[in-house]
Scaffold this active site. Structure first.
Site, short mmCIF file in Angstrom:
data_model
loop_
_atom_site.label_atom_id
_atom_site.label_comp_id
_atom_site.label_asym_id
_atom_site.label_seq_id
_atom_site.Cartn_x
_atom_site.Cartn_y
_atom_site.Cartn_z
CB SER A 156 -0.06 19.55 -29.67
OG SER A 156 0.22 19.19 -30.80
CG ASP A 250 6.95 15.49 -29.57
OD1 ASP A 250 6.74 15.34 -30.93
OD2 ASP A 250 6.36 16.15 -28.85
CG HIS A 280 3.36 15.04 -30.17
ND1 HIS A 280 3.76 16.12 -29.96
CD2 HIS A 280 2.04 15.36 -30.65
CE1 HIS A 280 2.92 17.37 -30.20
NE2 HIS A 280 1.78 16.87 -30.49
#
Length: 315
Positions: A156, A250, A280
């Site tokens: 991320s 996501d 995610h």
């Protein structure tokens, strides 16, 4: 592929009393507490992945004279590799504790020393402070573990920082990375691609959450066009071989796929690990979602293959 059954039940359970509060509706400390509560798992003593790993904390200096913590994981089985790992959490949340199990599993599975950087976080320390710490962590790792195949990686926001570190290493020549591991990276601060994504809302991370993250990380909108932030439109040439993992459900899925295509167009070798049925943050769910663990293993296997291939090539 449909949303993973376990994740579907988890999302339904979390929404039983209405949609969970967005990050914007919480204070920074409340958001951090919620993130840690969802991320931290008890240490396993049953021989599960990551148990054959020892860890020690160190304090190192950043490029601007400040200091921060790194956690160094050493596996029993050593393949002469080292990973500088940068945790996710939108540059605001997360720390070495939230990603402790992720790094333990990575160290054990890859046979690598893993250096997890507890970089300074926004909003107290906005861009470029987290990136400076990430660069300093990678340089410290290279000095401390010379001669090993060095991987820069993260998930991320951490994957975004990892790509920024790869830019710096390419431009300065300070580090020769053998590979990079980018797990559902955030690379488009305009959020145009994320907003148009089929799964922009309702799957644990929302576009509004990402907008809030960028507001904390780069409060000056004029700086969001800098290459280390607007990574999708940066110069992607001459970067190390890349393992890119995305998640189907996501908001960042489509920009991750676009990044992979642009890396390939720039001559970078890319192995894409799609996350069918996943959301995610699935790297943090390996112990409770079998599909997440399987996909994470695939990403590590692809990284292992990249490193073995590099070792077999004439030098």
């Amino acid at each position: 592929m449909p949303l993973d059954r376990i994740l579907r039940h988890l999302i339904t359970w979390q929404s039983a009393d209405g949609p969970p509060a967005s990050a914007r509706a919480l204070s920074v400390e409340q958001a951090r507490e919620r993130y840690l509560a969802n991320a931290i798992r008890p240490h396993r003593e049953d021989g599960g992945p990551g148990t054959a790993v020892t860890a020690v904390d160190r304090t190192i200096g950043s490029t601007d004279g400040s200091s921060f913590r790194v956690r160094v994981y050493s596996p029993d089985s050593d393949e002469n590799r080292v990973v500088t790992y940068l945790h996710g959490g939108g540059w605001v949340l997360g720390d070495v504790d939230s990603h402790d199990q992720v790094c333990r599993v990575l160290a054990a599975s890859l046979g690598a020393v893993v250096v997890s950087a507890d970089y300074r976080r926004a909003p107290e320390f906005p861009y470029p402070a987290p990136l400076r710490d990430a660069i300093a962590a990678a340089r410290w790792t290279a000095r401390s573990f010379p001669g090993r195949d060095h991987v820069i990686g993260g998930d991320s926001a951490g994957a975004s920082l990892a790509l920024g570190v790869a830019f710096d290493a390419r431009d300065t020549g300070d580090i020769a990375f053998a590979a990079q591991l980018l797990v559902y990276p955030a690379v488009d601060p305009s959020l145009i691609i994320a907003s148009a994504c089929e799964h922009a809302e309702g799957y644990l991370l929302s576009v509004d959450d990402m907008a809030w993250n960028y507001e904390q990380y780069v409060p000056d909108p004029r700086r969001r066009g800098e290459p280390a932030v607007d990574l999708l439109n940066a110069n992607l040439k001459d970067l190390p071989p890349t393992v890119l993992a995305t998640a189907e459900f996501d908001p960042l899925h489509d920009e991750g796929v676009e990044l992979g295509e642009r890396l390939c167009a720039s001559g970078v070798s890319v192995r894409h690990v799609p996350g069918p049925g996943l959301v995610h943050g699935y790297f943090l769910m390996q112990d409770i979602v079998p599909a997440a663990a399987a996909c994470a293993r695939q990403a590590v296997q692809e990284l292992d293959a990249v490193l073995r291939s590099a070792r077999s090539e004439p030098r």
